[in-house]
Design an enzyme around this catalytic site. Structure first.
Site, PDB file in Angstrom:
ATOM      1  CB  ALA A  37       1.750  -0.311  11.422  1.00  0.00           C
ATOM      2  N   GLY A  71       2.040  14.928   8.170  1.00  0.00           N
ATOM      3  CA  GLY A  71       2.720  14.267   7.077  1.00  0.00           C
ATOM      4  C   GLY A  71       3.666  13.175   7.494  1.00  0.00           C
ATOM      5  CD  GLU A 136       4.242  18.205  11.124  1.00  0.00           C
ATOM      6  OE1 GLU A 136       3.768  17.867  12.219  1.00  0.00           O
ATOM      7  OE2 GLU A 136       4.109  17.539  10.098  1.00  0.00           O
ATOM      8  CG  HIS A 257      -0.972  17.706  18.598  1.00  0.00           C
ATOM      9  ND1 HIS A 257      -1.212  19.042  18.388  1.00  0.00           N
ATOM     10  CD2 HIS A 257      -0.349  17.261  17.488  1.00  0.00           C
ATOM     11  CE1 HIS A 257      -0.753  19.380  17.193  1.00  0.00           C
ATOM     12  NE2 HIS A 257      -0.219  18.321  16.628  1.00  0.00           N
ATOM     13  NE  ARG A 306       3.580  17.015  17.681  1.00  0.00           N
ATOM     14  CZ  ARG A 306       3.246  16.086  16.830  1.00  0.00           C
ATOM     15  NH1 ARG A 306       2.973  14.883  17.256  1.00  0.00           N
ATOM     16  NH2 ARG A 306       3.176  16.355  15.558  1.00  0.00           N
ATOM     17  CG  HIS A 365      -1.101  13.541  19.042  1.00  0.00           C
ATOM     18  ND1 HIS A 365      -2.139  13.605  18.145  1.00  0.00           N
ATOM     19  CD2 HIS A 365       0.040  13.564  18.299  1.00  0.00           C
ATOM     20  CE1 HIS A 365      -1.652  13.680  16.900  1.00  0.00           C
ATOM     21  NE2 HIS A 365      -0.327  13.627  16.982  1.00  0.00           N
ATOM     22  NE  ARG A 400       4.334  10.215  17.016  1.00  0.00           N
ATOM     23  CZ  ARG A 400       3.789  11.193  16.300  1.00  0.00           C
ATOM     24  NH1 ARG A 400       4.468  11.767  15.323  1.00  0.00           N
ATOM     25  NH2 ARG A 400       2.567  11.606  16.561  1.00  0.00           N
TER      26      ARG A 400
HETATM   27  C1  SIN Z   1       0.271  17.179  13.284  1.00  0.00           C
HETATM   28  O1  SIN Z   1      -0.046  17.303  12.111  1.00  0.00           O
HETATM   29  O2  SIN Z   1       0.480  18.134  14.024  1.00  0.00           O
HETATM   30  C2  SIN Z   1       0.390  15.788  13.835  1.00  0.00           C
HETATM   31  C3  SIN Z   1       1.420  15.059  13.128  1.00  0.00           C
HETATM   32  C4  SIN Z   1       2.045  14.034  14.048  1.00  0.00           C
HETATM   33  O3  SIN Z   1       1.465  13.668  15.062  1.00  0.00           O
HETATM   34  O4  SIN Z   1       3.180  13.627  13.758  1.00  0.00           O
END
Ligand code: SIN
Length: 423
Positions: A37, A71, A136, A257, A306, A365, A400
């Site tokens: 940022a 990513g 993901e 996470h 998540r 996280h 997020r």
């Molecule tokens: C991850 O690679 O699991 C983390 C990526 C993220 O926090 O967006």
């Protein structure tokens, strides 16, 4: 975003106790923080002909960006749509995202990603040169670009640092702990005070005078005993903003996470991340008896958002009286080439993920809340902007979506740059 539900914290000190500044420098824009940022704001401000001072707490690459593995999410596949990306973002955010901010993120993301490539970031591609896309948690399409397999943040940080360092219009001050906002007689931001600890040409308490201050200080994961965040992530930007009278919101929405590498009961501070992208490439979660437990919990199983996965893991840990579960990556193809960072972390802990199960547990996280900003990064204090994890633009809601964080930094830095150029 609306500030109606946000909290203005009262009863806090408005300044830290510190000696008067013993040195000063001046720039049009003072950027506090040097991850995706902050460095992108600096580059956009420079493109508009503004002089920039970037001040950062330790070294330029000590923030969270360099640790990002998975990513950057962006709609690049013709079969994918910004609307699908927006829907996934809002589902992950549990209906608490600001739709306008989400729309900005998903529509402007691809262009900002291309700009990052123009600035020198090299992402993984197939033999024909097309960007490789993976998936993901919470995503309904393959839309995550990555670099060096699982070293995306490191490549992004390198490219941006190189670009900033090559520009004589940027003054970089490292080892500079930001203290407080300076304001003019009208209450408008006019710079910051900071404390440089014995490195470089400046030393002791000093001041950067600027007509705009951009906070890009990252998150606050170090508030928790175990986190994926580096030691610098101590919430300094939110604290400065609150002392300066800025409004913050959604600070309770701290994302855990699901899969940090479990290093034992005494593990504290930054823990190695085991990217969700590994589950995107086929790794599955197992309990102590070897059973998969996500299949019945959510239709996306291990690739559920998540919060769902982290809660399911915690439930299994409580049920079985254990402090970790297992990630089975033994069937992931080309593991060492695709995930070199994770393989190295596992090997350092004495685990071979190609042949053994990997012990994992949730860890703090990402701060989804932060200083309230509008769609051009303005906080509620005139002249004070916030960008990236320190900000609450409204794109993340309560949780997020994976790989939307580097993206948010890219997109809103460009908008702040345009606002600074206009002002
Ligand atoms: C991850 O690679 O699991 C983390 C990526 C993220 O926090 O967006």
């Amino acid at each position: 975003m609306s500030t109606s539900a946000a909290t203005r914290v009262t009863g806090l000190p408005v300044r830290l106790t510190a000696p008067a500044p013993g040195w000063e420098l001046a720039a049009d824009v003072c950027v506090v923080g040097s991850g995706v940022a902050g460095l992108c704001v600096a580059l956009h401000a420079r493109a508009a002909g503004l002089s920039v001072a970037v001040v950062t707490k330790v070294r330029v690459d000590d923030g969270s960006t360099r640790w990002a593995q998975g990513g950057i999410a962006a709609v690049l596949d013709p079969a994918d749509t910004p609307e699908a990306h927006a829907r996934d973002t809002e589902v992950a955010g549990v209906g608490l995202c600001e739709p306008e901010a989400v729309s900005v993120l998903v529509h402007e993301g691809p262009e900002r990603l291309r700009q990052l490539i123009d600035w020198g970031a090299a992402f993984d591609r197939d033999p024909s040169g097309r960007l490789l896309l993976t998936r993901e948690g919470g995503h309904s399409a393959d839309r995550i670009v990555h670099a060096g397999g699982d070293a995306t943040g490191s490549e992004v940080q390198r490219a941006l640092q190189d670009a900033v360092r090559a520009d004589p219009g940027v003054t970089l001050v490292e080892h500079a702990m930001v203290l407080d906002l300076l304001t003019d007689a009208t209450g408008r931001a006019a710079g910051v005070t900071l404390h440089v600890l014995g490195e470089g040409s400046a030393d002791g308490v000093g001041a950067v005078r600027a007509r705009a201050v951009v906070l890009a200080t990252g998150g606050m994961g170090q508030v928790y005993a175990a986190t994926t965040n580096p030691p610098v992530s101590t919430g300094d930007g939110v604290a400065l903003g609150l002392r300066a009278g800025a409004v913050a919101t959604d600070l309770e929405f701290v994302q855990f996470h699901p899969t940090a590498l479990y290093l034992g009961p005494g593990a504290r501070g930054q823990q190695p991340l085991v990217s969700e992208a590994l589950r995107g490439e086929g790794a599955v979660l197992r309990d102590g008896a070897g059973e998969r437990f996500m299949a019945g919990v959510h239709p996306l199983a291990e690739l559920a958002p998540r919060d769902v996965v982290a809660k399911a893991i915690t439930r299994v840990q409580l049920r079985d009286g254990v402090d970790h579960v297992w990630l089975d990556a033994r069937d992931v193809s080309d593991l060492a080439r695709r995930f070199p960072t994770i393989v190295a972390s596992c090997c350092a802990a004495g685990i071979d993920p190609a042949t053994e199960l990997v012990p994992v547990t949730p860890a703090a996280h990402y701060a989804s809340g932060g200083l309230v900003t509008d769609l051009v990064g303005r906080t509620t204090v005139p002249g004070l902007y916030a960008c990236g994890e320190v900000a609450c633009t409204g794109v993340h809601g309560a949780n997020r979506l994976a790989s939307n964080s580097l993206l948010e930094g890219l997109v809103f830095a460009a908008r702040i740059g345009a606002e600074l150029a206009a002002g």
